[in-house]
Design an enzyme around this catalytic site. Structure first.
Site: not given
Ligand SMILES: CC(C)(COP(=O)(O)OP(=O)(O)OC[C@H]1O[C@@H](n2cnc3c(N)ncnc32)[C@H](O)[C@@H]1OP(=O)(O)O)[C@@H](O)C(=O)NCCC(=O)NCCS
Length: 391
Positions: A89, A338
């Site tokens: 990242c 991100h």
């Molecule tokens: C948290 C996480 C698992 C959620 O993914 P998911 O369960 O597949 O969620 P979805 O993509 O199906 O989204 C479902 C809903 O949540 C919302 N959403 C997804 N991730 C979100 C987040 N991080 N914060 C707020 N809202 C989020 C989406 O916009 C969507 O909203 P909607 O229903 O109003 O459209 C994912 O965002 C994630 O893995 N984040 C971390 C990424 C990471 O690790 N990056 C590297 C860091 S070192």
């Protein structure tokens, strides 16, 4: 008395961040490049730009490698040397440092540096697995550790050691969503409440949905030149005063202390020393909030507060837009998004806007010194840069 500038930023560009359906990485990068060129009419890209550095972490997701020459081609810049950096990242934070090194060494007068990532076309489970490649294979990936899980361990350790509470993490999410609601390029542009954050679904306890950064597509770039040439291209260049980078173990399990990222401490001390400043001199900062706990730990590692006081700092309101040290005015990784390879230079883009008074509704009052802090993995890489206005 601040240090001698290493380089100057004379322009910057950013694509919109979010789910950019139908656009490939090269097209997204082209959007960022176009904004940077349009902002800088005195620059003739084909004549003036002598090298390109681009951060890109997960290039194989589009079955397209060789990102450096590819994006140079799509900006019309071939045949300049064009290289890709990969540090998880922190890929484009490192690209920025490579660009600064090229300019400061005299190897190239003017360069473009940037970052790009396309990840929303994959299911979350696939993206999670790609991201986890930057953790240790033998002892972390194969035991099911993902990044939310690794940062959950850091959060638990901090809570145990210093009494940090889940509400403190929620306050960081609320602040960053509030800032992101003022950023037209942010992935999610809506305010949330502490209650919404606290009651959102558990991802890896104690981290909940609103403690996690977003999986986004996006691209970023800045144009760097030698300080003596800066005024030829821009009336209000931003000078890079300090650059620090450090590395740490690839496994979190090997660390003596889970409550801070040693690479961030070392990188920031190097950047502060080079810039001739102290943490209290920083007026605006973009820090790596891949999870809310990462921002809280960054407050301490960067010296914005004493060790263990991160919870008290967010509670005090001093890191809000109107506070004494506004952090993540763009919305941060939490709300702006991100797109991992693009993040480091996207932070520099925000600091460039802030230091040149172009941050519109999220502009902080008269900042002079800015800082960016970009982390790869769970701190196996950390890159910190310090910037100053031309005032
Ligand atoms: C948290 C996480 C698992 C959620 O993914 P998911 O369960 O597949 O969620 P979805 O993509 O199906 O989204 C479902 C809903 O949540 C919302 N959403 C997804 N991730 C979100 C987040 N991080 N914060 C707020 N809202 C989020 C989406 O916009 C969507 O909203 P909607 O229903 O109003 O459209 C994912 O965002 C994630 O893995 N984040 C971390 C990424 C990471 O690790 N990056 C590297 C860091 S070192």
């Amino acid at each position: 008395m601040t240090g001698k500038p290493l380089a100057a930023i004379v322009s910057a560009g950013l694509s919109r961040f979010g789910k950019l359906d139908g656009l490939s990485a090269r097209e997204i990068f082209q959007q960022a490049g176009k904004e940077a060129f349009d902002r800088c009419p005195n620059l003739d890209p084909r004549k003036d730009i002598k090298a390109l550095f681009v951060g890109h972490m997960m290039e194989s997701t589009e079955h397209q490698g060789h990102t450096g020459p590819m994006v140079a081609d799509w900006l019309g810049l071939n045949p300049i040397p064009a290289s890709r950096t990969e540090n998880a990242c922190a890929s484009s934070g490192v690209a920025l440092r490579c660009g600064i090194q090229a300019v400061a060494s005299g190897l190239a007068d003017t360069v473009i540096v940037g970052g790009v990532e396309k990840q929303t076309h994959l299911p979350t489970s696939d993206t999670t697995e790609y991201l986890a490649l930057s953790a240790d294979n033998f002892f972390e990936q194969w035991h099911g550790f993902t990044f939310p899980a690794l940062f959950a361990l850091i959060a638990r350790a901090h809570m145990h050691e210093y009494g940090t509470r889940e509400e403190h993490l929620a306050m960081i999410a609320v602040k960053n969503h509030s800032n992101g609601s003022k950023n037209p390029k942010a992935h999610i542009q809506k305010e949330i409440t502490v209650e919404q954050a606290m009651t959102s679904r558990i991802v890896a306890s104690p981290l909940k949905l609103f403690d996690c950064s977003l999986i986004s597509d996006g691209a970023s770039c800045v144009i760097l030149t030698r300080p003596e040439l800066a005024k030829k291209f821009a009336d209000n260049p931003v000078y890079v005063l300090g650059s620090g980078q450090a590395s740490d173990t690839i496994g979190l399990y090997e660390r003596e202390d889970l409550t801070s990222l040693k690479a961030s401490i070392l990188a920031s001390r190097e950047a502060y020393k080079m810039a001739g400043i102290e943490p209290k001199d920083v007026d605006v900062a973009e820090v790596h909030d891949c999870f809310t706990i990462a921002e809280l730990v960054a407050y301490e590692d960067l010296g914005f507060c004493a060790k263990g006081d991160g919870g008290r700092l967010i509670e005090s309101g001093e890191t809000k837009l109107t506070g004494s040290i506004p952090v993540n005015t763009s919305g941060g990784l939490k709300s702006k998004g991100h797109p991992v390879g693009a993040t480091g230079v996207a932070q520099a883009y925000e600091v460039y806007l802030q230091l040149t008074g172009q941050a519109d509704h999220r502009q902080v009052k008269d900042p002079e010194i800015g800082l960016t802090h970009n982390v790869g993995g769970h701190g196996s890489t950390s890159v910190v840069h310090v910037y100053k206005t031309s005032k």
